[in-house]
Design a protein around this motif. Sequence first.
Motif, mmCIF file in Angstrom:
data_model
loop_
_atom_site.group_PDB
_atom_site.id
_atom_site.type_symbol
_atom_site.label_atom_id
_atom_site.label_comp_id
_atom_site.label_asym_id
_atom_site.label_seq_id
_atom_site.Cartn_x
_atom_site.Cartn_y
_atom_site.Cartn_z
ATOM 1 N N THR A 30 0.861 -1.190 0.000
ATOM 2 C CA THR A 30 0.000 0.000 0.000
ATOM 3 C C THR A 30 0.892 1.233 0.000
ATOM 4 O O THR A 30 2.102 1.130 0.250
ATOM 5 C CB THR A 30 -0.864 0.059 1.270
ATOM 6 N N GLU A 31 0.285 2.398 -0.192
ATOM 7 C CA GLU A 31 1.084 3.611 -0.207
ATOM 8 C C GLU A 31 1.735 3.845 1.159
ATOM 9 O O GLU A 31 2.900 4.250 1.234
ATOM 10 C CB GLU A 31 0.218 4.818 -0.610
ATOM 11 N N GLU A 32 0.993 3.564 2.233
ATOM 12 C CA GLU A 32 1.533 3.776 3.582
ATOM 13 C C GLU A 32 2.755 2.883 3.801
ATOM 14 O O GLU A 32 3.797 3.326 4.276
ATOM 15 C CB GLU A 32 0.475 3.472 4.658
ATOM 16 N N GLU A 33 2.589 1.607 3.446
ATOM 17 C CA GLU A 33 3.687 0.654 3.640
ATOM 18 C C GLU A 33 4.895 1.027 2.793
ATOM 19 O O GLU A 33 6.031 0.981 3.246
ATOM 20 C CB GLU A 33 3.219 -0.745 3.214
ATOM 21 N N PHE A 34 4.614 1.398 1.543
ATOM 22 C CA PHE A 34 5.714 1.735 0.640
ATOM 23 C C PHE A 34 6.449 2.962 1.160
ATOM 24 O O PHE A 34 7.685 3.000 1.180
ATOM 25 C CB PHE A 34 5.164 1.993 -0.775
ATOM 26 N N THR A 35 5.691 3.966 1.587
ATOM 27 C CA THR A 35 6.314 5.192 2.087
ATOM 28 C C THR A 35 7.144 4.905 3.333
ATOM 29 O O THR A 35 8.260 5.413 3.490
ATOM 30 C CB THR A 35 5.229 6.247 2.395
ATOM 31 N N ALA A 36 6.607 4.064 4.213
ATOM 32 C CA ALA A 36 7.342 3.722 5.438
ATOM 33 C C ALA A 36 8.646 3.009 5.098
ATOM 34 O O ALA A 36 9.703 3.293 5.685
ATOM 35 C CB ALA A 36 6.466 2.860 6.343
ATOM 36 N N GLY A 37 8.581 2.098 4.123
ATOM 37 C CA GLY A 37 9.784 1.374 3.708
ATOM 38 C C GLY A 37 10.826 2.310 3.102
ATOM 39 O O GLY A 37 12.028 2.195 3.373
ATOM 40 N N TRP A 38 10.336 3.258 2.312
ATOM 41 C CA TRP A 38 11.235 4.236 1.686
ATOM 42 C C TRP A 38 11.899 5.117 2.743
ATOM 43 O O TRP A 38 13.101 5.393 2.674
ATOM 44 C CB TRP A 38 10.413 5.065 0.697
ATOM 45 N N ARG A 39 11.154 5.522 3.773
ATOM 46 C CA ARG A 39 11.712 6.370 4.830
ATOM 47 C C ARG A 39 12.796 5.605 5.606
ATOM 48 O O ARG A 39 13.850 6.163 5.922
ATOM 49 C CB ARG A 39 10.600 6.841 5.766
ATOM 50 N N GLU A 40 12.528 4.350 5.873
ATOM 51 C CA GLU A 40 13.544 3.528 6.554
ATOM 52 C C GLU A 40 14.810 3.408 5.706
ATOM 53 O O GLU A 40 15.923 3.471 6.211
ATOM 54 C CB GLU A 40 13.002 2.117 6.811
ATOM 55 N N TYR A 41 14.572 3.225 4.412
ATOM 56 C CA TYR A 41 15.697 3.109 3.455
ATOM 57 C C TYR A 41 16.542 4.382 3.479
ATOM 58 O O TYR A 41 17.776 4.329 3.509
ATOM 59 C CB TYR A 41 15.103 2.839 2.071
ATOM 60 N N LEU A 42 15.883 5.544 3.468
ATOM 61 C CA LEU A 42 16.610 6.816 3.512
ATOM 62 C C LEU A 42 17.434 6.911 4.801
ATOM 63 O O LEU A 42 18.601 7.346 4.782
ATOM 64 C CB LEU A 42 15.631 8.003 3.448
ATOM 65 N N GLU A 43 16.830 6.491 5.908
ATOM 66 C CA GLU A 43 17.540 6.601 7.187
ATOM 67 C C GLU A 43 18.735 5.642 7.240
ATOM 68 O O GLU A 43 19.782 5.971 7.787
ATOM 69 C CB GLU A 43 16.558 6.361 8.349
ATOM 70 N N LYS A 44 18.557 4.502 6.598
ATOM 71 C CA LYS A 44 19.673 3.543 6.535
ATOM 72 C C LYS A 44 20.829 4.126 5.696
ATOM 73 O O LYS A 44 21.984 4.056 6.085
ATOM 74 C CB LYS A 44 19.159 2.231 5.911
ATOM 75 N N LEU A 45 20.463 4.729 4.547
ATOM 76 C CA LEU A 45 21.496 5.307 3.671
ATOM 77 C C LEU A 45 22.205 6.480 4.343
ATOM 78 O O LEU A 45 23.382 6.737 4.080
ATOM 79 C CB LEU A 45 20.866 5.801 2.362
ATOM 80 N N ALA A 46 21.485 7.196 5.175
ATOM 81 C CA ALA A 46 22.053 8.411 5.779
ATOM 82 C C ALA A 46 23.058 8.096 6.889
ATOM 83 O O ALA A 46 23.836 8.957 7.271
ATOM 84 C CB ALA A 46 20.915 9.280 6.332
ATOM 85 N N LYS A 47 23.017 6.861 7.376
ATOM 86 C CA LYS A 47 23.913 6.527 8.508
ATOM 87 C C LYS A 47 25.376 6.536 8.089
ATOM 88 O O LYS A 47 25.711 6.148 6.997
ATOM 89 C CB LYS A 47 23.532 5.160 9.064
#
Length: 481
Positions: free
Chosen positions: A464-481
Amino acid sequence: MISRESGDRDTPGVAGPPGDPRLVAFGERVRALDARWSLALVLSLLLLASDAAVSYVALDSSGQAQASERAVPDEAGARRASVPGQNALVRPEPQPGYPEQREIVALLNRRAAAMLRHDGAAFLATVDAQAGSAAKRQVTRFANQAEVPFAEVRYTGTDARPIELTARRAGGLGAVVQLDARLEYRIKGFDEHAVGSTVRLVLVRRSTAGQARWYVHDERPAGGDTPTYQLWDFGRVNVVRGEHSLVMGLHETATLRRYANEVDRAVPGVDAVWGGGWFRRVVVEVPRTEEQMARLLGARPGEYSQIAAVTIGEFSLDGRRVADRIIVNPEAFRKLTPLGRMIVTRHELTHVATRGVTRSWTPTWLTEGFADYVGYRRSGVPVRTAAAELLEEVRGGDTPAELPDRRDFETANPRLAQAYEQAWLACRYLVEEYGEDKLVTFYRAVGQGPDGEARALRTVLGTTEEEFTAGWREYLEKLAK
Ligand SMILES: [Zn+2]
């Protein structure tokens, strides 16, 4: 940082002036004409005062009425489409006292045909020789087109305005008409669909040797506050052909050749993701300055200072025929490294490749993110570099809550870079989570209906859009580390 490209501009419409067009026309006429024309002005006003006396023409170089291929939801378009089979007159019944309309259409048909054939003598025969600098401008513009391989040239009345028919009979000047028309063209072997821009024509009728004829006194870019220009308004157009491109520009051919080579080099990178089932031919326009680039796009100077190139696509109404343009910002492009140029060119070509399945509802994060995904793919540019601005914000605890929307991609957005980076990383996340094939399938599926995004998330990705957005936000936070 790589200069970015703006969002798709589907049909760059002919933006008319706001308000009652007749009032606007009047205001412009007051400014344009001096006191000598006072009699003419009064007559025009009398004509305009009565709705019945207001006429419209549809101009068409092919000599046949053509329904507009572009959605023109205005009165003029509707009227023109409503009378198939008639050449010039939109109103079913010609107004008495306007026999000149036919002659004017014939004049513009001859003029378009002269441009098509690059026939100087025939073109000159349409120019008002007494027009001074306005005549010189017309001839220069015509000469600037000498190398351009037209398949078609035509005037159409898509932005029809009231004809201003004046009746000054003195001095051999029988009448003056001012009208806005579209001057459209197709490039041979490239455009399936005619593109062009609005021009304001001033036409005069003169008697020479006892014969009265119509001539073009002036023709210049028009339409709103920021008219759309063509390359030949700025100078002599040189043309270079690549395997996949026709490059038109104001530079010498050796410089233009580099752009053609750039396109040829970028095509395999697009094919590798999208496959080979696209047109694979594009017209590239290379002006000399960023200001000229803005004018080619009907934009204000400075609006595209952050942008290296823009892709425009225009469709026929049935969506089957298309004309694509990549318009380069030569000043930004010049500053790019060879790698940067390849990434930008791949990005633009991706827009061309996906044009056929991109719809008005396809979200901008997907069109821009996908183009950047193809652009950066296997380029060796580290994510930390290409998404530096965004990842810094995320590191600072400012992870975006939503995928970027269309407004985030407006060229005036000071956080434009972050918007592109968010979109790119959304597509990169999709590929890492579901695979590259799914990204392509998803893109195509989104185009299949107005609710395409939500449906494709469900049917192609099982999310869903919510799930996809949540996954994308986690991905961004992982990349930013
Ligand atoms: Zn783009």
